[in-house]
Write a protein that holds these residues in place. Structure first.
Motif, PDB file in Angstrom:
ATOM      1  N   LEU A   1       0.825  -1.209   0.000  1.00  0.00           N
ATOM      2  CA  LEU A   1       0.000   0.000   0.000  1.00  0.00           C
ATOM      3  C   LEU A   1       0.861   1.262   0.000  1.00  0.00           C
ATOM      4  O   LEU A   1       0.634   2.186  -0.790  1.00  0.00           O
ATOM      5  N   ILE A   2       1.851   1.303   0.860  1.00  0.00           N
ATOM      6  CA  ILE A   2       2.739   2.462   0.929  1.00  0.00           C
ATOM      7  C   ILE A   2       3.516   2.624  -0.372  1.00  0.00           C
ATOM      8  O   ILE A   2       3.667   3.737  -0.896  1.00  0.00           O
ATOM      9  N   TYR A   3       4.009   1.528  -0.894  1.00  0.00           N
ATOM     10  CA  TYR A   3       4.760   1.540  -2.160  1.00  0.00           C
ATOM     11  C   TYR A   3       3.927   2.168  -3.269  1.00  0.00           C
ATOM     12  O   TYR A   3       4.397   3.045  -3.999  1.00  0.00           O
ATOM     13  N   PHE A   4       2.691   1.736  -3.405  1.00  0.00           N
ATOM     14  CA  PHE A   4       1.831   2.236  -4.470  1.00  0.00           C
ATOM     15  C   PHE A   4       1.602   3.735  -4.340  1.00  0.00           C
ATOM     16  O   PHE A   4       1.738   4.487  -5.307  1.00  0.00           O
ATOM     17  N   ILE A   5       1.255   4.175  -3.149  1.00  0.00           N
ATOM     18  CA  ILE A   5       0.882   5.586  -2.973  1.00  0.00           C
ATOM     19  C   ILE A   5       2.074   6.498  -3.246  1.00  0.00           C
ATOM     20  O   ILE A   5       1.963   7.485  -3.982  1.00  0.00           O
ATOM     21  N   TYR A   6       3.234   6.178  -2.700  1.00  0.00           N
ATOM     22  CA  TYR A   6       4.373   7.088  -2.835  1.00  0.00           C
ATOM     23  C   TYR A   6       5.029   7.017  -4.207  1.00  0.00           C
ATOM     24  O   TYR A   6       5.677   7.986  -4.628  1.00  0.00           O
ATOM     25  N   ALA A   7       4.875   5.919  -4.932  1.00  0.00           N
ATOM     26  CA  ALA A   7       5.480   5.820  -6.265  1.00  0.00           C
ATOM     27  C   ALA A   7       4.737   6.654  -7.299  1.00  0.00           C
ATOM     28  O   ALA A   7       5.306   6.977  -8.342  1.00  0.00           O
ATOM     29  N   ALA A   8       3.492   7.003  -7.038  1.00  0.00           N
ATOM     30  CA  ALA A   8       2.662   7.613  -8.085  1.00  0.00           C
ATOM     31  C   ALA A   8       1.967   8.888  -7.624  1.00  0.00           C
ATOM     32  O   ALA A   8       0.983   9.294  -8.224  1.00  0.00           O
TER      33      ALA A   8
ATOM     34  N   ALA B   1       8.687   4.195   2.861  1.00  0.00           N
ATOM     35  CA  ALA B   1       8.457   4.996   1.653  1.00  0.00           C
ATOM     36  C   ALA B   1       9.674   5.845   1.319  1.00  0.00           C
ATOM     37  O   ALA B   1      10.045   5.988   0.144  1.00  0.00           O
ATOM     38  N   LEU B   2      10.302   6.421   2.326  1.00  0.00           N
ATOM     39  CA  LEU B   2      11.500   7.218   2.072  1.00  0.00           C
ATOM     40  C   LEU B   2      12.656   6.331   1.628  1.00  0.00           C
ATOM     41  O   LEU B   2      13.427   6.692   0.735  1.00  0.00           O
ATOM     42  N   MET B   3      12.766   5.150   2.218  1.00  0.00           N
ATOM     43  CA  MET B   3      13.838   4.240   1.828  1.00  0.00           C
ATOM     44  C   MET B   3      13.734   3.863   0.357  1.00  0.00           C
ATOM     45  O   MET B   3      14.679   4.033  -0.423  1.00  0.00           O
ATOM     46  N   TYR B   4      12.573   3.332  -0.033  1.00  0.00           N
ATOM     47  CA  TYR B   4      12.511   2.799  -1.386  1.00  0.00           C
ATOM     48  C   TYR B   4      12.484   3.902  -2.437  1.00  0.00           C
ATOM     49  O   TYR B   4      12.940   3.700  -3.570  1.00  0.00           O
ATOM     50  N   THR B   5      11.982   5.105  -2.096  1.00  0.00           N
ATOM     51  CA  THR B   5      12.032   6.186  -3.081  1.00  0.00           C
ATOM     52  C   THR B   5      13.461   6.689  -3.259  1.00  0.00           C
ATOM     53  O   THR B   5      13.873   7.013  -4.378  1.00  0.00           O
ATOM     54  N   LEU B   6      14.241   6.732  -2.188  1.00  0.00           N
ATOM     55  CA  LEU B   6      15.663   7.045  -2.336  1.00  0.00           C
ATOM     56  C   LEU B   6      16.373   5.998  -3.191  1.00  0.00           C
ATOM     57  O   LEU B   6      17.239   6.319  -4.006  1.00  0.00           O
ATOM     58  N   TYR B   7      15.976   4.730  -3.018  1.00  0.00           N
ATOM     59  CA  TYR B   7      16.623   3.620  -3.728  1.00  0.00           C
ATOM     60  C   TYR B   7      16.136   3.466  -5.170  1.00  0.00           C
ATOM     61  O   TYR B   7      16.920   3.149  -6.066  1.00  0.00           O
TER      62      TYR B   7
END
Length: 405
Positions: free
Chosen positions: A293-300, A352-358
């Motif tokens: 859920l977090i992945y989806f929201i922050y990626a888009a 969310a901050l981790m994977y968006t940085l990555y």
């Protein structure tokens, strides 16, 4: 193929099936045509540009047109063929293709059976693209829904609220069906679902790769903010694998693993999204559903979108999970109490901050997309669209406000 085959000019020139496709793949296509009972037919094959949406597969559209005993007919096929690269170190490419084949060939049929038995109305079901039996660990063969008006939202756009709502509802139903399996087919769940591990290998090579991505993500920030994020980044290298291996929560189910905007097909009517279907199950794993859920929201989304809609979308996810489980007479409190969901979401938000940085730079690659079947990940020249930096700054501002950095 046969003498009736007609291969026309395509995106990258004329494709001859005998050269592009292996003998086994040609036979698979021929078996599909035979099963569709064509008397005569022509075949149009087009190799697709992935546009940065797919790095480890070759994509094709195959249109079969011809006559059957019942008259004219057309069959539209989408095909994703594995790219082999033994030097690709962040995960095993054959492994992720096997995962996706498992979802389409086996798990999808079980999901359909569960929904049929529960008498769920068609409009309220978890939806999957039709897969052909010839799907395997080498090639994914699906109905081409582009011919029915489905498309992918441009990967650098901010999603619309209609798209977000419908996508999150589908995600909740996917998770719900995993909980249903756990309750109603426990032996199958324990042997076939619970054992599915995360594909990425978190080693020194991974750390070097994400460090390179981190340098891109923070390249335009002021020095004070960079210093704050550097402290966070250093601790994230240990914490991120725990999120991805399901160690952040006691509540676990089958997760999509890559539920982002360009892995959801959408259909529009009068400029509004009316239907969505999730695709690309290569990264499935048994873990914490909140991470999807977090992945989806922050990626888009951008900062303004999250300010307006984050709370609503989180509620919509939980409400859909609750109502869908009700079809199976499963109370949400027995699988995912609201308090536990809220606590997990709150405690996992720094993911969310981790994977968006990555990873977010990969979503904003310019048109010169690297060929990961040949290129070495650590030597990639990462060139991102200028929109990336505004998006990343908005995420960082979120987490400064939250006190995470």
């Amino acid at each position: 193929m046969d003498n009736n085959s007609d291969v026309r000019d395509t995106f990258e020139g004329k494709i001859k099936l005998s050269e592009e496709f292996t003998e086994n793949l040609q036979k698979s296509i021929q078996d599909i045509i035979k099963r569709e009972e064509y008397i005569s037919h022509s075949i149009d094959v087009r190799k697709l540009s992935t546009g940065g949406n797919n790095f480890l597969g070759e994509l094709y559209e195959i249109d079969v047109k011809g006559k059957t005993k019942d008259g004219e007919k057309e069959t539209n096929i989408f095909l994703k063929r594995i790219i082999h690269n033994d030097d690709f170190k962040v995960y095993s490419i054959p492994e992720v293709y096997k995962k996706e084949a498992f979802v389409y060939k086996e798990l999808g049929k079980i999901f359909n059976e569960l929904q049929e038995n529960a008498n769920i109305p068609n409009d309220d079901r978890f939806k999957m693209v039709k897969s052909y039996d010839e799907t395997s660990g080498e090639v994914i063969i699906l109905e081409n829904l582009a011919r029915k008006g489905f498309k992918i939202m441009p990967r650098m756009d901010v999603m619309t609220i209609e798209f977000a709502k419908l996508s999150i509802e589908q995600l909740a139903k996917f998770h719900a069906l995993s909980f249903v399996l756990q309750k109603m087919k426990k032996e199958y769940f324990d042997t076939r679902i619970k054992s599915i591990k995360q594909s990425f290998v978190y080693d020194d090579y991974w750390n070097e790769f994400v460090k390179n991505m981190y340098e891109v993500s923070t390249s335009k920030l002021d020095e004070v903010t960079k210093a704050r994020i550097k402290r966070f980044f250093d601790t994230s290298l240990d914490k991120y694998p725990k999120y991805m291996n399901g160690l952040s929560s006691n509540i676990k189910c089958l997760c999509h693993g890559d539920f982002k905007m360009n892995n959801v097909l959408m259909k529009e009517k009068d400029g509004r999204v009316i239907e969505v279907i999730a695709i690309d199950y290569q990264q499935i794993y048994f873990g914490c559903p909140v991470i999807d859920l977090i992945y989806f929201i922050y990626a888009a989304s951008d900062r303004d979108f999250r300010k307006q809609h984050l709370s609503y979308l989180k509620d919509r996810y939980y409400e859909t999970l609750t109502s869908f489980l009700n079809y199976f007479s499963i109370g949400i409190s027995t699988v995912y109490p609201r308090e536990e969901f809220e606590e997990c979401f709150r405690n996992s938000l720094d993911y969310a901050l981790m994977y968006t940085l990555y990873m977010l730079p990969m979503f904003f690659l310019c048109d010169d997309v690297p060929d990961l079947s040949k290129d070495e990940l650590l030597e990639m020249n990462i060139s991102v669209d200028k929109r990336f930096y505004d998006r990343m700054q908005g995420i960082i501002n979120d987490f400064i406000e939250l006190g995470v950095i």
